[in-house]
Design a protein around this motif. Sequence first.
Motif, mmCIF file in Angstrom:
data_model
loop_
_atom_site.group_PDB
_atom_site.id
_atom_site.type_symbol
_atom_site.label_atom_id
_atom_site.label_comp_id
_atom_site.label_asym_id
_atom_site.label_seq_id
_atom_site.Cartn_x
_atom_site.Cartn_y
_atom_site.Cartn_z
ATOM 1 N N MET A 193 0.734 -1.149 0.195
ATOM 2 C CA MET A 193 -0.183 0.037 0.086
ATOM 3 C C MET A 193 0.965 1.283 0.028
ATOM 4 S SD MET A 193 -3.039 -1.019 2.650
ATOM 5 C CE MET A 193 -3.930 0.555 2.291
ATOM 6 N N ALA A 194 2.021 1.403 0.828
ATOM 7 C CA ALA A 194 2.922 2.214 0.813
ATOM 8 C C ALA A 194 3.581 2.845 -0.589
ATOM 9 C CB ALA A 194 3.804 2.213 1.794
ATOM 10 N N SER A 195 3.894 1.581 -1.115
ATOM 11 C CA SER A 195 4.263 1.832 -2.463
ATOM 12 C C SER A 195 3.247 1.991 -3.687
ATOM 13 C CB SER A 195 5.313 0.743 -2.896
ATOM 14 O OG SER A 195 4.686 -0.416 -2.883
ATOM 15 N N GLU A 196 1.889 2.287 -3.274
ATOM 16 C CA GLU A 196 1.133 2.401 -4.151
ATOM 17 C C GLU A 196 0.803 1.263 -5.150
ATOM 18 O OE1 GLU A 196 0.739 6.205 -5.764
ATOM 19 O OE2 GLU A 196 0.997 7.163 -3.531
ATOM 20 N N GLN A 197 1.165 -0.041 -4.556
ATOM 21 C CA GLN A 197 0.775 -1.165 -5.607
ATOM 22 C C GLN A 197 -0.768 -1.857 -5.334
ATOM 23 O OE1 GLN A 197 3.822 -4.156 -4.953
ATOM 24 N NE2 GLN A 197 5.322 -2.938 -5.297
ATOM 25 N N ALA A 198 -1.187 -2.087 -6.179
ATOM 26 C CA ALA A 198 -2.566 -2.907 -5.933
ATOM 27 C C ALA A 198 -2.131 -4.345 -5.746
ATOM 28 C CB ALA A 198 -3.304 -2.768 -7.370
ATOM 29 N N PHE A 199 -3.065 -4.927 -4.870
ATOM 30 C CA PHE A 199 -2.750 -6.309 -4.474
ATOM 31 C C PHE A 199 -4.214 -7.032 -4.189
ATOM 32 C CE2 PHE A 199 -2.832 -3.530 -0.709
ATOM 33 C CZ PHE A 199 -3.672 -4.373 0.130
ATOM 34 N N LEU A 200 -4.305 -8.395 -4.051
ATOM 35 C CA LEU A 200 -5.431 -9.075 -4.044
ATOM 36 C C LEU A 200 -5.506 -9.843 -2.948
ATOM 37 C CD1 LEU A 200 -7.810 -10.033 -5.802
ATOM 38 C CD2 LEU A 200 -6.689 -11.529 -7.041
ATOM 39 N N LEU A 201 -6.254 -9.955 -2.036
ATOM 40 C CA LEU A 201 -6.607 -10.929 -0.987
ATOM 41 C C LEU A 201 -7.778 -11.805 -1.147
ATOM 42 C CD1 LEU A 201 -5.844 -8.532 2.037
ATOM 43 C CD2 LEU A 201 -4.292 -10.175 1.021
ATOM 44 N N TYR A 202 -7.829 -12.748 -1.137
ATOM 45 C CA TYR A 202 -9.087 -13.741 -1.293
ATOM 46 C C TYR A 202 -8.973 -14.912 -0.647
ATOM 47 C CZ TYR A 202 -5.435 -16.679 -4.244
ATOM 48 O OH TYR A 202 -4.497 -17.114 -4.429
ATOM 49 N N PRO A 203 -9.977 -15.399 -0.195
ATOM 50 C CA PRO A 203 -9.864 -16.734 0.651
ATOM 51 C C PRO A 203 -9.594 -17.838 -0.204
ATOM 52 C CG PRO A 203 -12.029 -15.461 0.771
ATOM 53 C CD PRO A 203 -11.511 -14.927 -0.573
ATOM 54 N N ALA A 204 -8.923 -18.867 0.570
ATOM 55 C CA ALA A 204 -8.347 -19.937 -0.041
ATOM 56 C C ALA A 204 -9.054 -20.691 -1.158
ATOM 57 C CB ALA A 204 -7.723 -20.878 0.944
ATOM 58 N N HIS A 205 -10.486 -20.839 -0.786
ATOM 59 C CA HIS A 205 -11.046 -21.659 -2.016
ATOM 60 C C HIS A 205 -12.153 -20.778 -2.927
ATOM 61 C CE1 HIS A 205 -9.742 -25.233 0.131
ATOM 62 N NE2 HIS A 205 -10.188 -24.529 1.324
ATOM 63 N N THR A 206 -11.580 -19.518 -3.026
ATOM 64 C CA THR A 206 -12.325 -18.791 -3.969
ATOM 65 C C THR A 206 -12.552 -19.477 -5.337
ATOM 66 O OG1 THR A 206 -11.624 -16.733 -2.604
ATOM 67 C CG2 THR A 206 -12.404 -16.383 -4.903
ATOM 68 N N GLU A 207 -13.744 -19.196 -6.027
ATOM 69 C CA GLU A 207 -14.177 -19.587 -7.267
ATOM 70 C C GLU A 207 -14.546 -18.368 -7.922
ATOM 71 O OE1 GLU A 207 -15.331 -24.120 -7.063
ATOM 72 O OE2 GLU A 207 -17.000 -22.678 -6.709
ATOM 73 N N LEU A 208 -14.173 -18.047 -9.105
ATOM 74 C CA LEU A 208 -14.483 -17.372 -10.215
ATOM 75 C C LEU A 208 -15.407 -17.474 -11.262
ATOM 76 C CD1 LEU A 208 -10.858 -15.583 -10.555
ATOM 77 C CD2 LEU A 208 -12.869 -15.096 -8.906
ATOM 78 N N THR A 209 -16.149 -16.442 -11.564
ATOM 79 C CA THR A 209 -16.980 -16.937 -12.741
ATOM 80 C C THR A 209 -16.050 -16.702 -14.054
ATOM 81 O OG1 THR A 209 -17.430 -14.509 -13.205
ATOM 82 C CG2 THR A 209 -18.944 -15.797 -11.886
ATOM 83 N N THR A 210 -16.265 -17.136 -15.199
ATOM 84 C CA THR A 210 -15.828 -16.978 -16.453
ATOM 85 C C THR A 210 -15.192 -15.437 -16.860
ATOM 86 O OG1 THR A 210 -17.573 -16.938 -17.644
ATOM 87 C CG2 THR A 210 -16.308 -19.249 -17.630
ATOM 88 N N LYS A 211 -16.242 -14.573 -16.535
ATOM 89 C CA LYS A 211 -16.048 -13.252 -16.740
ATOM 90 C C LYS A 211 -14.997 -12.661 -15.805
ATOM 91 C CE LYS A 211 -18.751 -8.723 -16.795
ATOM 92 N NZ LYS A 211 -17.868 -8.149 -15.814
ATOM 93 N N GLN A 212 -15.280 -13.079 -14.321
ATOM 94 C CA GLN A 212 -14.174 -12.622 -13.600
ATOM 95 C C GLN A 212 -12.971 -13.328 -13.795
ATOM 96 O OE1 GLN A 212 -16.330 -14.263 -10.227
ATOM 97 N NE2 GLN A 212 -17.014 -12.120 -9.406
#
Length: 155
Positions: A69-88
């Motif tokens: 965050m301090a270096s203004e980088q985007a990051f992604l936190l997600y729960p271990a068993h996350t599932e995405l749609t094909t669009k995502q």
Amino acid sequence: MTTATPDRIDLPDDVAQLLADASRLMGEALDRPHAARVALVEEEEGRDIARIEVPPDTLRLLSRVLAMMASEQAFLLYPAHTELTTKQAAELLGVSRPYLIARLEAGELDYRKVGRHRRIRMEDVLAFKETMRQTRRAALDALVEDSESLGGYDL
């Protein structure tokens, strides 16, 4: 004012510096390799008013998040068993949805069906993204090698 986009987090300079300092201090606190837990203490007028103890691994993760965050980088936190749609998943990979579906149907990426809809595990999408990156890198390296062998960089 803090703003966030998929590519970047924009912070005021004072907030970025505060996050960088917090990350550095957490790193220093974690230099003790045998600590079972680390205490975070809020003091007021020389006395403790709040105290919480956390496992070092938790503090390491928080320190990395603050540093990003301090270096203004985007990051992604997600729960271990996350599932995405094909669009995502397509958005995360930076490809079209039809291209992704073709890769799914070709067996290049695991998925499951929920009714008529496909769901793809986040870890599989991220692994596929890394494979795509490595494939691109190898192709670029091959192009450079071919160009060099043909004298493309001779002046």
